[in-house]
Design a protein around this motif. Structure first.
Motif, PDB file in Angstrom:
ATOM      1  N   MET A 314       0.843  -1.205   0.000  1.00 12.14           N
ATOM      2  CA  MET A 314       0.000   0.000   0.000  1.00 12.14           C
ATOM      3  C   MET A 314       0.872   1.245   0.000  1.00 12.14           C
ATOM      4  N   GLN A 315       0.613   2.122  -0.942  1.00 11.10           N
ATOM      5  CA  GLN A 315       1.133   3.488  -0.884  1.00 11.10           C
ATOM      6  C   GLN A 315      -0.065   4.405  -0.784  1.00 11.10           C
ATOM      7  N   GLY A 316      -0.034   5.301   0.197  1.00 11.20           N
ATOM      8  CA  GLY A 316      -1.180   6.175   0.372  1.00 11.20           C
ATOM      9  C   GLY A 316      -0.865   7.328   1.296  1.00 11.20           C
ATOM     10  N   PHE A 317      -1.815   8.215   1.459  1.00  8.32           N
ATOM     11  CA  PHE A 317      -1.733   9.290   2.434  1.00  8.32           C
ATOM     12  C   PHE A 317      -2.355   8.759   3.721  1.00  8.32           C
ATOM     13  N   ALA A 318      -1.538   8.591   4.740  1.00  7.49           N
ATOM     14  CA  ALA A 318      -1.982   7.923   5.966  1.00  7.49           C
ATOM     15  C   ALA A 318      -2.536   8.920   6.975  1.00  7.49           C
ATOM     16  N   PHE A 319      -3.700   8.605   7.520  1.00  9.75           N
ATOM     17  CA  PHE A 319      -4.282   9.377   8.614  1.00  9.75           C
ATOM     18  C   PHE A 319      -3.638   8.953   9.928  1.00  9.75           C
ATOM     19  N   ASN A 320      -3.331   9.904  10.775  1.00  8.45           N
ATOM     20  CA  ASN A 320      -2.911   9.607  12.135  1.00  8.45           C
ATOM     21  C   ASN A 320      -4.159   9.652  13.013  1.00  8.45           C
ATOM     22  N   ASN A 500       5.312 -11.834  10.485  1.00  9.19           N
ATOM     23  CA  ASN A 500       5.514 -11.114  11.741  1.00  9.19           C
ATOM     24  C   ASN A 500       5.589  -9.604  11.580  1.00  9.19           C
ATOM     25  N   GLU A 501       6.014  -9.119  10.400  1.00 11.34           N
ATOM     26  CA  GLU A 501       6.094  -7.667  10.219  1.00 11.34           C
ATOM     27  C   GLU A 501       4.718  -7.008  10.291  1.00 11.34           C
ATOM     28  N   GLN A 502       3.651  -7.797  10.085  1.00 19.91           N
ATOM     29  CA  GLN A 502       2.305  -7.232  10.184  1.00 19.91           C
ATOM     30  C   GLN A 502       2.002  -6.754  11.611  1.00 19.91           C
ATOM     31  N   MET A 503       2.678  -7.348  12.592  1.00 22.03           N
ATOM     32  CA  MET A 503       2.521  -6.889  13.971  1.00 22.03           C
ATOM     33  C   MET A 503       2.991  -5.448  14.096  1.00 22.03           C
ATOM     34  N   GLU A 504       4.093  -5.135  13.436  1.00 24.90           N
ATOM     35  CA  GLU A 504       4.652  -3.788  13.509  1.00 24.90           C
ATOM     36  C   GLU A 504       3.817  -2.792  12.712  1.00 24.90           C
ATOM     37  N   PHE A 505       3.126  -3.280  11.679  1.00 29.78           N
ATOM     38  CA  PHE A 505       2.313  -2.400  10.837  1.00 29.78           C
ATOM     39  C   PHE A 505       0.982  -2.032  11.499  1.00 29.78           C
ATOM     40  N   TRP A 506       0.276  -3.049  12.065  1.00 29.25           N
ATOM     41  CA  TRP A 506      -1.145  -2.867  12.390  1.00 29.25           C
ATOM     42  C   TRP A 506      -1.525  -3.218  13.821  1.00 29.25           C
ATOM     43  N   HIS A 507      -0.678  -3.882  14.578  1.00 27.08           N
ATOM     44  CA  HIS A 507      -1.078  -4.424  15.882  1.00 27.08           C
ATOM     45  C   HIS A 507      -1.055  -3.357  16.971  1.00 27.08           C
ATOM     46  N   SER A 508      -1.953  -3.490  17.940  1.00 30.77           N
ATOM     47  CA  SER A 508      -2.064  -2.510  19.027  1.00 30.77           C
ATOM     48  C   SER A 508      -0.745  -2.301  19.754  1.00 30.77           C
ATOM     49  N   ARG A 509       0.018  -3.370  19.924  1.00 25.33           N
ATOM     50  CA  ARG A 509       1.211  -3.229  20.755  1.00 25.33           C
ATOM     51  C   ARG A 509       2.302  -2.403  20.076  1.00 25.33           C
ATOM     52  N   SER A 510       2.151  -2.115  18.785  1.00 27.00           N
ATOM     53  CA  SER A 510       3.146  -1.279  18.098  1.00 27.00           C
ATOM     54  C   SER A 510       2.698   0.175  17.990  1.00 27.00           C
ATOM     55  N   ALA A 511       1.483   0.490  18.440  1.00 23.80           N
ATOM     56  CA  ALA A 511       0.924   1.831  18.230  1.00 23.80           C
ATOM     57  C   ALA A 511       1.748   2.909  18.917  1.00 23.80           C
ATOM     58  N   ASP A 512       2.303   2.599  20.092  1.00 26.47           N
ATOM     59  CA  ASP A 512       3.048   3.603  20.854  1.00 26.47           C
ATOM     60  C   ASP A 512       4.558   3.395  20.772  1.00 26.47           C
ATOM     61  N   SER A 513       5.011   2.498  19.922  1.00 24.08           N
ATOM     62  CA  SER A 513       6.443   2.234  19.812  1.00 24.08           C
ATOM     63  C   SER A 513       7.091   3.245  18.871  1.00 24.08           C
ATOM     64  N   PRO A 514       7.979   4.093  19.359  1.00 24.47           N
ATOM     65  CA  PRO A 514       8.656   5.043  18.469  1.00 24.47           C
ATOM     66  C   PRO A 514       9.404   4.288  17.375  1.00 24.47           C
ATOM     67  N   SER A 516       8.081   2.425  15.033  1.00 26.44           N
ATOM     68  CA  SER A 516       7.329   1.353  14.386  1.00 26.44           C
ATOM     69  C   SER A 516       6.609   1.915  13.169  1.00 26.44           C
ATOM     70  N   ARG A 517       6.126   1.027  12.298  1.00 26.91           N
ATOM     71  CA  ARG A 517       5.416   1.470  11.104  1.00 26.91           C
ATOM     72  C   ARG A 517       3.902   1.480  11.292  1.00 26.91           C
ATOM     73  N   ASN A 518       3.491   1.465  12.543  1.00 32.48           N
ATOM     74  CA  ASN A 518       2.072   1.676  12.846  1.00 32.48           C
ATOM     75  C   ASN A 518       1.817   3.175  12.865  1.00 32.48           C
ATOM     76  N   PHE A 519       2.022   3.795  11.695  1.00 31.64           N
ATOM     77  CA  PHE A 519       1.858   5.241  11.576  1.00 31.64           C
ATOM     78  C   PHE A 519       0.422   5.662  11.896  1.00 31.64           C
ATOM     79  N   ILE A 520      -0.521   4.812  11.520  1.00 36.11           N
ATOM     80  CA  ILE A 520      -1.939   5.151  11.653  1.00 36.11           C
ATOM     81  C   ILE A 520      -2.348   5.271  13.114  1.00 36.11           C
ATOM     82  N   GLY A 521      -1.727   4.489  13.986  1.00 33.57           N
ATOM     83  CA  GLY A 521      -2.116   4.471  15.390  1.00 33.57           C
ATOM     84  C   GLY A 521      -3.219   3.475  15.670  1.00 33.57           C
ATOM     85  N   LEU A 522      -3.202   2.340  14.966  1.00 33.88           N
ATOM     86  CA  LEU A 522      -4.251   1.332  15.109  1.00 33.88           C
ATOM     87  C   LEU A 522      -4.185   0.656  16.472  1.00 33.88           C
TER      88      LEU A 522
END
Length: 615
Positions: A314-320, A500-514, A516-522
């Protein structure tokens, strides 16, 4: 013999047979695969099909970097690491770019994994050496793992979260035990660890950025550094791994030099002037019109579009969505409706792009059809916790006629905003709290502004205020890590075997990790469950089903404004470079290229990195 004794003997024999079967499956192998299918290349293979094993060695490969660098440590969430620094390291295994997910031995000449994937053991090659001549040992592997988890980028903690214990069984054997069996991907991911020398790092601070050239064991060492401007790597003449089958035909250049430029337009002019040899083009406009010059007309510059069979992700404009204004799905959907891809593709991109409509775009994992029975079985327990459209509709971004007039999209966007409690006051879209709907688009790319400006105009016509904020690369990285943004251009690349990289993209435990690629804050329990079940998929088809299910939920959440993709590598290079006739299936294989013997660079080298116009 009594019936009871006979039964016990039969049970004991059965258990012994099962044990022996398990031992057979756990035999050390030259390669491991995700679902235990045979590797493409047998244990006695000499080299990969896509290389030229007789490629001549010599010459310098000159490349361009963008922005600058301030670190030679790519493993930590600080600083901007130099391009190509991975060339100085060897990993335990080599990831084949011609197969979906196969790892061949490199530092580890053999790999053994448990039949139930509860552990993996690596047998190190006794010939493996760091550049100072000291052997690579199991202690170095343990040190590397523990250092990455403790001091490295948060990504490593997510990747390796299921590792319970790592142990050096002797100097050549290291074993990783897992908290849970069944994680098929983890043994392969651990094989990708680039091993650090314990004796070099133990008296240095790993967590701090530094421009001191680190010690490695790979095909190149760092020869010269000009901070932020250039870096030069030299091929290690007595590299321990040069004759391994996985390395034959690779690393043919005596040196690799990266000079840095302020932006892509400057670097393109430098390329046409012969100041570097190879360019991977990202701009459709530049690909269509930017390379016109005598060298191209005379055939001295070669332009080729090589097939890209990788998922483009996915390439897109990501909402925080940490921001209150983006927490309502209807607001996100309304904003996304105002990006006019068809107009942009026609007017800005010369019709060269396709619209992204999946987080696993350009792959069989994209949810481009209605859900199958297997997908519905995965999704059904989440009914009521995910958007209803997930079960009954195929996600499609809005489509315009390319004229630039998007009345229907604006009408639908206004309806959604009204439903969310917004209204127009004094030509401004105002929310239920009385505050205007306004946000900032943060970028470090100058050439992206021409894409965002039409989007800004469409938003403004509905009373939404978008501010475009361009900052330098270091500021941009710092703001991403601290989550100090409203909207950013983001990409989530995908492999043929997501895990496993999907954990870093979308999982709750990565939301507050400086970092991480959970840019959205899921922070969504339903998405967490889908990610976890994807990682546990036990067959290729199960992986596809789980990826499609996750894809549907992410898409209907409207967490990004989907952009566009191209299914080829757009490469340009000077004709003193040569390459194998056929690249590997999932890469363009730059490190298998070579310089024609007896040829010189196209022009004088780029200005010295100490001179201002080197950037």
């Amino acid at each position: 013999m009594s019936k009871t004794l006979r039964t016990r003997c039969l049970q004991g024999c059965g258990a012994l047979l099962l044990s022996l079967a398990g031992l057979a499956l756990a035999e050390p192998r030259h390669a491991i695969t995700l679902y235990d299918e045979p590797a493409k290349y047998p244990a006695d293979f000499k080299h990969f099909d896509w290389v030229n094993p007789d490629a001549p060695k010599g010459g310098d490969l000159r490349l361009a970097g963008l922005g600058g660098f301030d670190s030679l440590n790519p493993f930590i969430p600080r600083g901007n690491a130099a391009d190509q620094v991975g060339l100085i390291y060897d990993s335990l295994t080599y990831h084949s770019p011609d197969e979906p997910f196969t790892e061949y031995g490199l530092l580890a000449e053999k790999i053994e994994k448990a039949p139930d994937n509860s552990y993996v053991r690596f047998y190190l090659n006794p010939k493996a050496r760091f550049h100072d001549g000291k052997p690579v040992t199991a202690d170095d592997v343990v040190f590397t793992f523990e250092t990455l988890v403790k001091h490295g980028d948060p990504m490593y903690r997510h990747y390796y979260a299921d590792v319970a214990k790592v142990e050096a069984e002797d100097s050549q054997r290291v074993r990783f035990d897992f908290k849970h069996p069944g994680n098929r991907e983890l043994p392969l991911i651990l094989g990708q660890i680039q091993v650090l020398p314990k004796h070099w790092w133990e008296n240095r601070k790993f967590s701090e950025t530094s421009l001191e050239p680190p010690l490695g064991s790979g095909p190149y060492r760092i020869a010269k550094v000009s901070a932020g401007r250039s870096i030069r790597y030299e091929r290690v003449k007595d590299w321990w791994g040069q004759d391994l089958p996985v390395n034959r035909g690779y690393y043919n250049f005596d040196s690799v030099t990266v000079d840095y430029y302020r932006d892509m337009s400057v670097s393109l002019e430098a390329f046409k002037a012969g100041q570097f040899d190879f360019n991977l083009e990202y701009s459709a406009k530049d690909w269509a019109t930017g390379y016109q010059c005598p060298a191209l007309e005379e055939g001295r510059i070669i332009k080729q579009a090589l097939p890209n069979r990788n998922p483009t992700g996915m390439q897109g404009f990501a909402f925080n969505i940490r921001r209150p204004i983006f927490q309502d799905r209807r607001v996100r959907e309304a904003i996304a409706l105002l990006f006019d891809f068809e107009w942009a593709n026609k007017q800005l991109f010369f019709g060269s792009y396709k619209r992204t409509s999946s987080f696993f775009e350009n792959s069989e994992m994209a949810s481009h059809q209605l859900p199958t029975e297997a997908e519905l079985k995965i999704l059904e327990p989440l009914r009521g916790k995910v958007p209803d459209e997930v079960f009954t509709q195929v996600f499609q971004p809005p489509v315009s006629d390319g004229s630039g007039i998007i009345r229907e999209q604006k009408r639908r966007a206004y309806q959604l905003l009204t439903e969310a409690g917004f209204k127009i006051e004094n030509d401004r879209m105002v929310g239920p709290d009385g505050k205007p709907l306004a946000f900032e688009f943060l970028t470090a790319q100058a050439n992206l502004e021409r894409v965002v400006l039409p989007f800004k105009r469409n938003l403004a016509e509905l009373g939404i205020d978008l501010t475009i904020r361009r900052v330098d690369v270091s500021q941009y990285i710092n703001r991403l890590r601290s989550r100090d943004f409203d909207m950013i251009p983001a990409t989530w690349g995908q492999s043929n075997s997501p895990g496993n990289e999907q954990m870093e993209f979308w999982h709750s435990r990565s939301a507050d990790s400086p970092g991480s690629r959970n840019f959205i804050g899921l922070r969504d329990p339903a998405i967490d469950a889908l990610v976890e079940s994807l990682i546990r998929a036990d067959s290729r088809q199960s992986l596809i089903d789980h990826a499609r299910a996750l894809d549907r939920v992410l898409l209907w959440g409207h967490y990004v404004v989907p952009n566009y993709y191209v299914d080829s590598y757009r490469v340009a290079y000077w004709n003193h470079l040569q390459r194998p006739a056929t690249p590997p299936k999932y890469d363009y294989g730059l490190m298998t290229w070579w310089r024609k013997p007896g040829t010189e660079p196209a022009s004088q080298p780029a200005p010295s990195p100490t001179e201002p116009d080197a950037q």
